[in-house]
Design an enzyme around this catalytic site. Structure first.
Site, PDB file in Angstrom:
ATOM      1  N   HIS A 385       0.844  -1.195   0.000  1.00 23.12           N
ATOM      2  CA  HIS A 385       0.000   0.000   0.000  1.00 23.12           C
ATOM      3  C   HIS A 385       0.873   1.236   0.000  1.00 23.12           C
ATOM      4  O   HIS A 385       1.822   1.336   0.779  1.00 23.12           O
ATOM      5  CB  HIS A 385      -0.914   0.015   1.224  1.00 23.12           C
ATOM      6  CG  HIS A 385      -1.725   1.265   1.349  1.00 23.12           C
ATOM      7  ND1 HIS A 385      -1.621   2.129   2.425  1.00 23.12           N
ATOM      8  CD2 HIS A 385      -2.647   1.818   0.521  1.00 23.12           C
ATOM      9  CE1 HIS A 385      -2.459   3.144   2.257  1.00 23.12           C
ATOM     10  NE2 HIS A 385      -3.091   2.980   1.120  1.00 23.12           N
ATOM     11  N   SER A 386       0.595   2.166  -0.912  1.00 21.28           N
ATOM     12  CA  SER A 386       1.289   3.441  -0.950  1.00 21.28           C
ATOM     13  C   SER A 386       2.804   3.227  -1.094  1.00 21.28           C
ATOM     14  O   SER A 386       3.245   2.558  -2.032  1.00 21.28           O
ATOM     15  CB  SER A 386       0.950   4.247   0.306  1.00 21.28           C
ATOM     16  OG  SER A 386       1.423   5.566   0.225  1.00 21.28           O
TER      17      SER A 386
END
Length: 753
Positions: A385-386
Site C-alpha cells: 500500500h502506498s
C-alpha cells in the site's frame, strides 16, 4: 415497604425464613435465616426492596413454575479481552471454543497446554489463560471460560463474569433447580449480591461504596444488573470458524506512518479487516466450490517496517527531534512520524534499513508460516500500500532468478555465521577481493580483532581508499553483530544443515544486520534497467511470489522522477509474473503504469466490478445521462447544420422530390456525421484483450475502483479517505481472490444483491 421482600406469588420459602446463599472464598453454603443464624432480616429485605418501585409486581408476573426439575450443566464458551479495553470481550468461534474446552479436559496439573486459535495466528496458553500473537509483536490478552454474563443499563453488551464468580453462581443455580426453591440471595465477600428470583430473572446488586461518585439518587445507586446464564441467552455475534486448509498466503506491506486508515489503526487491525472481508466473499461467491472442497481460505499477514525504522536501533527519531521546531507541535509530530518516511526511503542510508527490514520480516513470516502449516502447498503473493508498493517494486526488480544464486546467498549466510571465530585477516580480505591491501594492514600489525577497533579515519591514514575502506568497516560491523548473537543462534540451530535450516539462518542473519545498515554510506547510480534506484545491497526473498498487488501506488510517479520515461514492454520482474496496479479514482497518491508502457495509446483503466455483480447504480445512471446527452447533442448539431445549409443554398424553383431528399439526406449523413462507435461491451472486450507489455504477462495492469455514491458529490472532500479505503474494500478483495483462485480453476459465482 412490602412485608415480603421477594414479592408475592407461590413460593417454597417458609414464612419467617429467607434462604441466603453465602459465598466465602469461592465456597457456597446454604443458610436458613432464622433467629439462630444471626442474619439481619431487615437488611436482607431492604436489599431486595431497593430494586425498583414495581419490583414485587414484576417478580409476580415473571414467576415461573418452580416445580422440581432436572439440572443441566451450563455449556461454556471461551472469550478473549481486546487489549486496552477491559470491557470489550469478544467470543472465539465455535470451533476454537470447542478446541479450548477439549484441551482443558486433558490439561495435567502443573503443565502448560498451548492451543492454536484463529487460523493459527494466535496461541492460547490454558494454564495462564492468556492469548499470544504468533506472527507479530503484541501484548498478551486475557482469556476466559465463560458461563455467566451480566449487563448494566449503560453497558453496550453482555460481559462475562470471572470463572470463580461464575462457578459460585452455577452452584447456586444448580441447588435452586434441583430443589425447586428460588427467591435466593447469593452474597459475595466483595459486597455484591445476586438474587435468583427464578430461572429467567436473576439480578445483581452492587454495594453502594463501589458505585461511581457522581451517582447521587438512591434509585441510581442500587440500580441492578441483569444476569444471564449461558451464551445462548445473550445477544452476541459468534464468528464463523475459518477453514483449516490454506490455499494461498498473502503478505501485506504498509505505507508511510504507523497508522493505515482514518481511524488511526495499525497494519495488524487493517489486515484483520481485509482477511474478514475475503472470508465473507469466499462464502458468498464460492459456495459450490467450498462444498466440493476446492476452496479453503487465503491467509493474509501484515508486514511492519515502520517500527524498526523509528525504533531505538536507528536513533533517527531522536536526531530529528533535536532539529524540530517547537511551534505547531502536533503537525510537526505527524510529519516526523509519517511524511518523513518518503525522504527516508530516498536516503541511501535509511533505504537500506527499510529494505533489510521488509525482506527480513517477509522471510521470517514465510518460514514461521511454513513451520506451523507443514502441509501447505500453495503459492505466495505480495500486497503493498502506498510507499509499501514502491518498496516491493524495487525489491522484485532486484531479485535473482537462478537457484544457484539463491543457494549462494544461503551458503554465504552460513559462512558468515562461522567466520567470527575461524576466519583470519588474510582469509577475510581475500574472500572480499581486497587481498591487495593485506600487506598494508600487516605492516601495521593488524588482525581481525585489532581491525575491529579502527575507525574510518585511521584506515584512511594508512592508505586504504574509500571503497575498500567502506567494505572493511562493513565486515567489521557484521562480525561484531554476529558475534554478539552467537549464543542466541546456537540455541536456535540444530546440528544438521538442511535446506530449511540454511534458509532460516539467512533470515536471522538479515535480522541481525538490520541495525548495521543505517551506518553504511552508499552512492546513487542508475541500474541497467534504468529505473534510477538507490545503489544499495538488495536482499533476496526466500520465495518467489506468484502475484504483486499495488494499492494506491505512487510507483509511476517515482519512476518518472527517477528519470525513467518509458518502461520496456518486454520488461518483467525476474521472480514474479503478475502485477496489478489498483487505485481509487480520487486517490491523490495513486498513479498509473500502463501509459509508461504504451505511451502512444490512450487507454482507459480496467473498471473493477462491484462485488455484488454490476456497476454501482449512480455510475450506470451517469453513463446513461452522458450517452443521452451525447445523442441529443449530435441530433441538435445535425439539425442546425441542415438548417444552415438550407439557408445558404441558392434559391430553387421547387422543393426536391422525396426520392431526391432521401438520397441527399443519406449522402449528408454518410459524409458529415461521425462514424458510429462500437458498443461499450465491444470496446471493453477489446481493451481487455489488448496486450500490455510483460509486467503482468501481457494482461491489463491498471485497475480502478468504482467510487461510492456519496463520494461523487465532492471528490476533494474524500481524497484522503480514498487513499486509505483499500483495507475495507470488498471490491479490491474480490479482485485479489479471483486472481488467486484463477490458477486453481475455481469459478466465482454471482453474489445475490
Amino acid at each position: 415497604m412490602s412485608e415480603n421482600p421477594t414479592g408475592g406469588g407461590a413460593s417454597s420459602v417458609v414464612p419467617g425464613q429467607e434462604q441466603v446463599l453465602s459465598v466465602e472464598d469461592s465456597n457456597l453454603s446454604i443458610n436458613q435465616q432464622d433467629p439462630s443464624t444471626g442474619i439481619d432480616k431487615k437488611q436482607a429485605a431492604t436489599a431486595l426492596d431497593e430494586t425498583s418501585p414495581s419490583s414485587a409486581e414484576s417478580f409476580e408476573m415473571l414467576d415461573l413454575d418452580l416445580a422440581q426439575s432436572t439440572y443441566e450443566p451450563v455449556q461454556p464458551h471461551w472469550f478473549y479481552c481486546r487489549r486496552g479495553n477491559e470491557k470489550d470481550w469478544l467470543p472465539f468461534s465455535i470451533e476454537d471454543s470447542l478446541k479450548l474446552e477439549d484441551a482443558l479436559k486433558n490439561v495435567k496439573k502443573g503443565e502448560e497446554t498451548v492451543v492454536a486459535v484463529e487460523g493459527g495466528r494466535y496461541d492460547v496458553r490454558l494454564t495462564e489463560r492468556l492469548r499470544y500473537a504468533v506472527y507479530w509483536d503484541q501484548g498478551p490478552s486475557e482469556v476466559r471460560r465463560c458461563t455467566w454474563f451480566f449487563k448494566g443499563n449503560d453497558d453496550p453488551r453482555y460481559m462475562p463474569y470471572s470463572e470463580t464468580f461464575s462457578d459460585s453462581l452455577e452452584d447456586a443455580y444448580m441447588i435452586a433447580v434441583t430443589l425447586g426453591e428460588w427467591k435466593r440471595k447469593l452474597e459475595f465477600p466483595t459486597g455484591e449480591t445476586v438474587i435468583l428470583h427464578n430461572p429467567k430473572l436473576i439480578m445483581q446488586y452492587q454495594p453502594i461504596m463501589l458505585q461511581d461518585d457522581w451517582v447521587s439518587s438512591p434509585s441510581e445507586q442500587t440500580r441492578p444488573r441483569t444476569v444471564k446464564r449461558g451464551i445462548e441467552n445473550i445477544a452476541v455475534d459468534i464468528p464463523e470458524g475459518e477453514p483449516q486448509t490454506v490455499d494461498h498466503l498473502v503478505f501485506m506491506v504498509h505505507g508511510i506512518g504507523p497508522a493505515c486508515d482514518l481511524r488511526f489503526r495499525s497494519i495488524i487491525q487493517c489486515v484483520n479487516d481485509f482477511r474478514s472481508a475475503s472470508l465473507s466473499l469466499l462464502s458468498s461467491h464460492c459456495r459450490l466450490a467450498r462444498e466440493e472442497g476446492k476452496v479453503g481460505r487465503v491467509e493474509f499477514l501484515p508486514v511492519d517496517w515502520h517500527s524498526a525504522l523509528h525504533g531505538d536501533a536507528t536513533g533517527v527519531d531522536e536526531s530529528i527531534q533535536r532539529i524540530t521546531l517547537p511551534s505547531i507541535g502536533r503537525l510537526r509530530h505527524f510529519t516526523n512520524d509519517t511524511l518523513l518516511d518518503l525522504f527516508f526511503y530516498n536516503s541511501p542510508t535509511y533505504c537500506q534499513t527499510i529494505l533489510d527490514t521488509v525482506v527480513t520480516e517477509l522471510n521470517r513470516l514465510h518460514s514461521l508460516f511454513r513451520c506451523r502449516h507443514p502441509t501447505f502447498k500453495g503459492q505466495v503473493s505480495l500486497v503493498g500500500h502506498s510507499l509499501g508498493s514502491l518498496i516491493l517494486f524495487d525489491l522484485l526488480t532486484n531479485q535473482k532468478t537462478g537457484s544457484e544464486d539463491l543457494g549462494s546467498e544461503k551458503k554465504q549466510a552460513c559462512d558468515d555465521l562461522s567466520t567470527p571465530d575461524k576466519e583470519n585477516l588474510e582469509d577475510a580480505l581475500t574472500r572480499m577481493g581486497l587481498q591487495k591491501y593485506i600487506p598494508i594492514l600487516q605492516k601495521e600489525e593488524m588482525d581481525l580483532d585489532s581491525l575491529s577497533l579502527c575507525t574510518e579515519t585511521e584506515l584512511e591514514r594508512v592508505g586504504i581508499p574509500l571503497g575498500p575502506r567502506k567494505k572493511i568497516l562493513d565486515l567489521v560491523s557484521r562480525r561484531k553483530i554476529l558475534k554478539d548473537h552467537k549464543a542466541r543462534m546456537a540455541a536456535m540451530l540444530p546440528s544438521d544443515d538442511s535446506a530449511d535450516l540454511i534458509q532460516n539462518n539467512a533470515a536471522h542473519r538479515q535480522s541481525y544486520l538490520r541495525t548495521h545498515s543505517t551506518t553504511s554510506a552508499v552512492d546513487y547510480k542508475y541500474f541497467d534497467v534504468g529505473i534510477g534506484q538507490v545503489s544499495i545491497r538488495y536482499p533476496q526473498l526466500s520465495f518467489h511470489p506468484q502475484s504483486f498487488f499495488a494499492f494506491g501506488s505512487p510507483i509511476g510517479m517515482f519512476l518518472t522522477v527517477r528519470g525513467l520515461k518509458r518502461i520496456d514492454p518486454d520488461y518483467n520482474f525476474p521472480t514474479c509474473k503478475a502485477f496489478f496496479n489498483i487505485y481509487h479514482p480520487f486517490d491523490p497518491v495513486a498513479y498509473r503504469i500502463e501509459p509508461m508502457i504504451m505511451s502512444d495509446v490512450d487507454l482507459e483503466p480496467m473498471l473493477i466490478p462491484h462485488h455484488k455483480g454490476r456497476k454501482r447504480m449512480h455510475l450506470e445512471l451517469r453513463e446513461s445521462l452522458t450517452r443521452m446527452g451525447a445523442d441529443l447533442k449530435n441530433n441538435v448539431i445535425g439539425s442546425l447544420r441542415t438548417a444552415w445549409q438550407s439557408f445558404s443554398r441558392l434559391p430553387v424553383a421547387a422543393l426536391p422530390s422525396l426520392e431526391e431528399a432521401v438520397c441527399a439526406g443519406v449522402s449528408m449523413e454518410t459524409s458529415e456525421m461521425p462514424e458510429p462507435e462500437g458498443t461499450e461491451e465491444d470496446s471493453v472486450t477489446d481493451e481487455k484483450d489488448l496486450k500490455i507489455g510483460m509486467l503482468n504477462g501481457g494482461r491489463r495492469i491498471d485497475y480502478v475502483l468504482q467510487e461510492a455514491p456519496i463520494e461523487c458529490f465532492n471528490e476533494y472532500l474524500f481524497a484522503i479517505q480514498s487513499h486509505l479505503c483499500y483495507w475495507e474494500s470488498e471490491d479490491t478483495a474480490l479482485l485479489l481472490l479471483k486472481e488467486i483462485y484463477e490458477k486453481h480453476g475455481v469459478v466465482f459465482e454471482q453474489s445475490p444483491s
